[in-house]
Design a protein around this motif. Sequence first.
Motif, PDB file in Angstrom:
ATOM      1  N   ASP A 108      41.252 -11.922 -99.397  1.00 28.99           N
ATOM      2  CA  ASP A 108      40.121 -10.997 -99.445  1.00 28.99           C
ATOM      3  C   ASP A 108      39.908 -10.544-100.883  1.00 28.99           C
ATOM      4  O   ASP A 108      40.834 -10.055-101.539  1.00 28.99           O
ATOM      5  CB  ASP A 108      40.420  -9.791 -98.544  1.00 28.99           C
ATOM      6  N   THR A 109      38.690 -10.709-101.397  1.00 31.81           N
ATOM      7  CA  THR A 109      38.404 -10.388-102.800  1.00 31.81           C
ATOM      8  C   THR A 109      37.838  -8.980-102.989  1.00 31.81           C
ATOM      9  O   THR A 109      37.382  -8.648-104.082  1.00 31.81           O
ATOM     10  CB  THR A 109      37.409 -11.399-103.396  1.00 31.81           C
ATOM     11  N   ALA A 110      37.888  -8.153-101.954  1.00 35.09           N
ATOM     12  CA  ALA A 110      37.269  -6.820-102.029  1.00 35.09           C
ATOM     13  C   ALA A 110      37.798  -5.992-103.188  1.00 35.09           C
ATOM     14  O   ALA A 110      37.063  -5.204-103.787  1.00 35.09           O
ATOM     15  CB  ALA A 110      37.471  -6.077-100.716  1.00 35.09           C
ATOM     16  N   SER A 111      39.072  -6.155-103.534  1.00 40.82           N
ATOM     17  CA  SER A 111      39.659  -5.339-104.593  1.00 40.82           C
ATOM     18  C   SER A 111      39.701  -6.060-105.944  1.00 40.82           C
ATOM     19  O   SER A 111      40.260  -5.542-106.913  1.00 40.82           O
ATOM     20  CB  SER A 111      41.081  -4.923-104.196  1.00 40.82           C
ATOM     21  N   VAL A 112      39.108  -7.259-106.019  1.00 42.61           N
ATOM     22  CA  VAL A 112      39.144  -8.046-107.263  1.00 42.61           C
ATOM     23  C   VAL A 112      37.882  -7.773-108.074  1.00 42.61           C
ATOM     24  O   VAL A 112      36.761  -7.930-107.567  1.00 42.61           O
ATOM     25  CB  VAL A 112      39.269  -9.551-106.960  1.00 42.61           C
ATOM     26  N   ALA A 113      38.028  -7.381-109.325  1.00 44.74           N
ATOM     27  CA  ALA A 113      36.872  -7.122-110.194  1.00 44.74           C
ATOM     28  C   ALA A 113      36.156  -8.427-110.511  1.00 44.74           C
ATOM     29  O   ALA A 113      36.777  -9.488-110.613  1.00 44.74           O
ATOM     30  CB  ALA A 113      37.335  -6.453-111.482  1.00 44.74           C
ATOM     31  N   ALA A 114      34.846  -8.337-110.682  1.00 49.75           N
ATOM     32  CA  ALA A 114      34.034  -9.529-110.911  1.00 49.75           C
ATOM     33  C   ALA A 114      34.528 -10.339-112.104  1.00 49.75           C
ATOM     34  O   ALA A 114      34.546 -11.574-112.065  1.00 49.75           O
ATOM     35  CB  ALA A 114      32.575  -9.123-111.114  1.00 49.75           C
ATOM     36  N   GLU A 115      34.964  -9.654-113.174  1.00 48.12           N
ATOM     37  CA  GLU A 115      35.368 -10.372-114.386  1.00 48.12           C
ATOM     38  C   GLU A 115      36.696 -11.103-114.230  1.00 48.12           C
ATOM     39  O   GLU A 115      37.058 -11.938-115.070  1.00 48.12           O
ATOM     40  CB  GLU A 115      35.440  -9.423-115.576  1.00 48.12           C
ATOM     41  N   LYS A 116      37.431 -10.825-113.145  1.00 47.66           N
ATOM     42  CA  LYS A 116      38.704 -11.508-112.898  1.00 47.66           C
ATOM     43  C   LYS A 116      38.528 -12.817-112.132  1.00 47.66           C
ATOM     44  O   LYS A 116      39.417 -13.667-112.128  1.00 47.66           O
ATOM     45  CB  LYS A 116      39.643 -10.596-112.098  1.00 47.66           C
ATOM     46  N   LEU A 117      37.397 -12.983-111.459  1.00 49.44           N
ATOM     47  CA  LEU A 117      37.211 -14.139-110.585  1.00 49.44           C
ATOM     48  C   LEU A 117      37.152 -15.482-111.325  1.00 49.44           C
ATOM     49  O   LEU A 117      37.687 -16.475-110.817  1.00 49.44           O
ATOM     50  CB  LEU A 117      35.965 -13.951-109.724  1.00 49.44           C
ATOM     51  N   PRO A 118      36.507 -15.584-112.505  1.00 51.95           N
ATOM     52  CA  PRO A 118      36.500 -16.890-113.171  1.00 51.95           C
ATOM     53  C   PRO A 118      37.896 -17.449-113.437  1.00 51.95           C
ATOM     54  O   PRO A 118      38.127 -18.655-113.288  1.00 51.95           O
ATOM     55  CB  PRO A 118      35.752 -16.607-114.484  1.00 51.95           C
ATOM     56  N   ALA A 119      38.837 -16.601-113.813  1.00 48.64           N
ATOM     57  CA  ALA A 119      40.211 -17.071-114.040  1.00 48.64           C
ATOM     58  C   ALA A 119      40.881 -17.534-112.752  1.00 48.64           C
ATOM     59  O   ALA A 119      41.865 -18.276-112.792  1.00 48.64           O
ATOM     60  CB  ALA A 119      41.041 -15.961-114.686  1.00 48.64           C
ATOM     61  N   MET A 120      40.324 -17.123-111.602  1.00 52.65           N
ATOM     62  CA  MET A 120      40.830 -17.558-110.299  1.00 52.65           C
ATOM     63  C   MET A 120      40.112 -18.815-109.812  1.00 52.65           C
ATOM     64  O   MET A 120      40.400 -19.326-108.730  1.00 52.65           O
ATOM     65  CB  MET A 120      40.678 -16.432-109.274  1.00 52.65           C
ATOM     66  N   GLY A 121      39.147 -19.295-110.611  1.00 49.04           N
ATOM     67  CA  GLY A 121      38.467 -20.535-110.265  1.00 49.04           C
ATOM     68  C   GLY A 121      37.121 -20.365-109.599  1.00 49.04           C
ATOM     69  O   GLY A 121      36.541 -21.330-109.110  1.00 49.04           O
ATOM     70  N   LEU A 122      36.587 -19.139-109.585  1.00 47.54           N
ATOM     71  CA  LEU A 122      35.288 -18.884-108.961  1.00 47.54           C
ATOM     72  C   LEU A 122      34.305 -18.480-110.059  1.00 47.54           C
ATOM     73  O   LEU A 122      34.416 -17.399-110.621  1.00 47.54           O
ATOM     74  CB  LEU A 122      35.410 -17.788-107.898  1.00 47.54           C
ATOM     75  N   CYS A 123      33.354 -19.369-110.371  1.00 46.62           N
ATOM     76  CA  CYS A 123      32.410 -19.133-111.464  1.00 46.62           C
ATOM     77  C   CYS A 123      30.980 -19.220-110.942  1.00 46.62           C
ATOM     78  O   CYS A 123      30.667 -20.060-110.105  1.00 46.62           O
ATOM     79  CB  CYS A 123      32.593 -20.175-112.566  1.00 46.62           C
ATOM     80  N   GLN A 124      30.118 -18.360-111.467  1.00 46.47           N
ATOM     81  CA  GLN A 124      28.723 -18.323-111.027  1.00 46.47           C
ATOM     82  C   GLN A 124      27.777 -18.607-112.183  1.00 46.47           C
ATOM     83  O   GLN A 124      27.981 -18.122-113.302  1.00 46.47           O
ATOM     84  CB  GLN A 124      28.383 -16.957-110.420  1.00 46.47           C
ATOM     85  N   VAL A 125      26.749 -19.410-111.897  1.00 42.34           N
ATOM     86  CA  VAL A 125      25.618 -19.575-112.805  1.00 42.34           C
ATOM     87  C   VAL A 125      24.502 -18.693-112.255  1.00 42.34           C
ATOM     88  O   VAL A 125      23.903 -19.008-111.228  1.00 42.34           O
ATOM     89  CB  VAL A 125      25.157 -21.043-112.877  1.00 42.34           C
ATOM     90  N   PRO A 126      24.214 -17.563-112.890  1.00 39.03           N
ATOM     91  CA  PRO A 126      23.291 -16.585-112.287  1.00 39.03           C
ATOM     92  C   PRO A 126      21.838 -17.024-112.364  1.00 39.03           C
ATOM     93  O   PRO A 126      21.457 -17.854-113.202  1.00 39.03           O
ATOM     94  CB  PRO A 126      23.529 -15.330-113.125  1.00 39.03           C
ATOM     95  N   GLU A 127      21.033 -16.449-111.498  1.00 40.28           N
ATOM     96  CA  GLU A 127      19.586 -16.652-111.585  1.00 40.28           C
ATOM     97  C   GLU A 127      19.094 -16.120-112.920  1.00 40.28           C
ATOM     98  O   GLU A 127      19.532 -15.059-113.385  1.00 40.28           O
ATOM     99  CB  GLU A 127      18.891 -15.908-110.438  1.00 40.28           C
ATOM    100  N   GLY A 128      18.209 -16.873-113.554  1.00 35.37           N
ATOM    101  CA  GLY A 128      17.698 -16.437-114.857  1.00 35.37           C
ATOM    102  C   GLY A 128      18.610 -16.801-116.014  1.00 35.37           C
ATOM    103  O   GLY A 128      18.368 -16.398-117.151  1.00 35.37           O
ATOM    104  N   ARG A 129      19.705 -17.511-115.726  1.00 32.30           N
ATOM    105  CA  ARG A 129      20.597 -18.137-116.715  1.00 32.30           C
ATOM    106  C   ARG A 129      21.495 -17.151-117.459  1.00 32.30           C
ATOM    107  O   ARG A 129      22.681 -17.321-117.534  1.00 32.30           O
ATOM    108  CB  ARG A 129      19.783 -19.009-117.688  1.00 32.30           C
ATOM    109  N   ARG A 130      20.908 -16.131-118.077  1.00 30.44           N
ATOM    110  CA  ARG A 130      21.672 -15.056-118.728  1.00 30.44           C
ATOM    111  C   ARG A 130      22.702 -15.578-119.729  1.00 30.44           C
ATOM    112  O   ARG A 130      23.848 -15.143-119.757  1.00 30.44           O
ATOM    113  CB  ARG A 130      22.360 -14.180-117.670  1.00 30.44           C
ATOM    114  N   ILE A 131      22.262 -16.495-120.552  1.00 28.42           N
ATOM    115  CA  ILE A 131      23.116 -16.926-121.663  1.00 28.42           C
ATOM    116  C   ILE A 131      23.096 -15.839-122.739  1.00 28.42           C
ATOM    117  O   ILE A 131      22.325 -14.878-122.670  1.00 28.42           O
ATOM    118  CB  ILE A 131      22.648 -18.291-122.205  1.00 28.42           C
ATOM    119  N   PHE A 132      23.958 -15.997-123.736  1.00 25.31           N
ATOM    120  CA  PHE A 132      24.006 -15.034-124.843  1.00 25.31           C
ATOM    121  C   PHE A 132      23.023 -15.509-125.918  1.00 25.31           C
ATOM    122  O   PHE A 132      23.306 -16.471-126.639  1.00 25.31           O
ATOM    123  CB  PHE A 132      25.414 -14.928-125.405  1.00 25.31           C
ATOM    124  N   PRO A 133      21.860 -14.854-126.066  1.00 26.26           N
ATOM    125  CA  PRO A 133      20.800 -15.413-126.910  1.00 26.26           C
ATOM    126  C   PRO A 133      21.135 -15.453-128.392  1.00 26.26           C
ATOM    127  O   PRO A 133      20.613 -16.311-129.120  1.00 26.26           O
ATOM    128  CB  PRO A 133      19.599 -14.492-126.643  1.00 26.26           C
TER     129      PRO A 133
END
Length: 239
Positions: free
Chosen positions: A68-93
């Motif tokens: 259960d990921t309820a207590s996992v902060a969003a910024e910790k998930l990529p290191a766990m192997g879960l990565c999102q490409v958000p709508e609108g891309r949101r790259i660092f311009p």
Amino acid sequence: MSAPILELRNLSAGWGSAPAIREVSLTVERGEIVTIIGANGAGKSTTLMAISSILRPMSGQVLYEGADTASVAAEKLPAMGLCQVPEGRRIFPRLTVAENLDMGAYFRKDGDAVRHDMEHVFELFPRLRERRDQKGGTLSGGEQQMLAIGRALMGRPKLLLLDEPSLGLAPLIVEHIFAIIRRINEESDMTVLLVEQNANLALGLAHRGYVMETGRISMTDTAENLLQNPDIRRAYLGE
């Protein structure tokens, strides 16, 4: 049989006191491409935000690799192997293409492998190699979408979440990006959960699909069966 890499159990989430999605249940098996299709405002992106811990569940569970990921902060998930490409891309311009890609690997310590993975991204998207020293904000929309996907790949995800990757892009660019998604899945067995308003594109790529209407899952089947379903063809394919 191994547990699904992702399972939603009666998930409700939203902003304020009103849930935008209600009692959503779905599974994604390892190595699959699964899509969620539906009209604009159906709750597709909200579902991805809840999976990514950007939104906290009001009720129900998000289980990633059985936990259960309820207590996992969003910024910790990529290191766990879960990565999102958000709508609108949101790259660092203001960062270059190469710097944006480095940001996708911010949590990794294996420098040689990171450099190898950047070369692999440049092989997948040759335009990014040509523009590696160019600021992200000066790229075209299609190039920014390639960069957003490449940045996510730099984290070596087990599960890649894609939110409306075709939005606002020319058909030829979309075709190229979807071909790359298929290639990534076939070559590395990477699991993909794709949210997409273009049902024809999404079901042509995916193994299975879920149809979302007004915040609820209304139908699920193989992508092939959904493509042939007359109700789906009328509602989402303009027939």
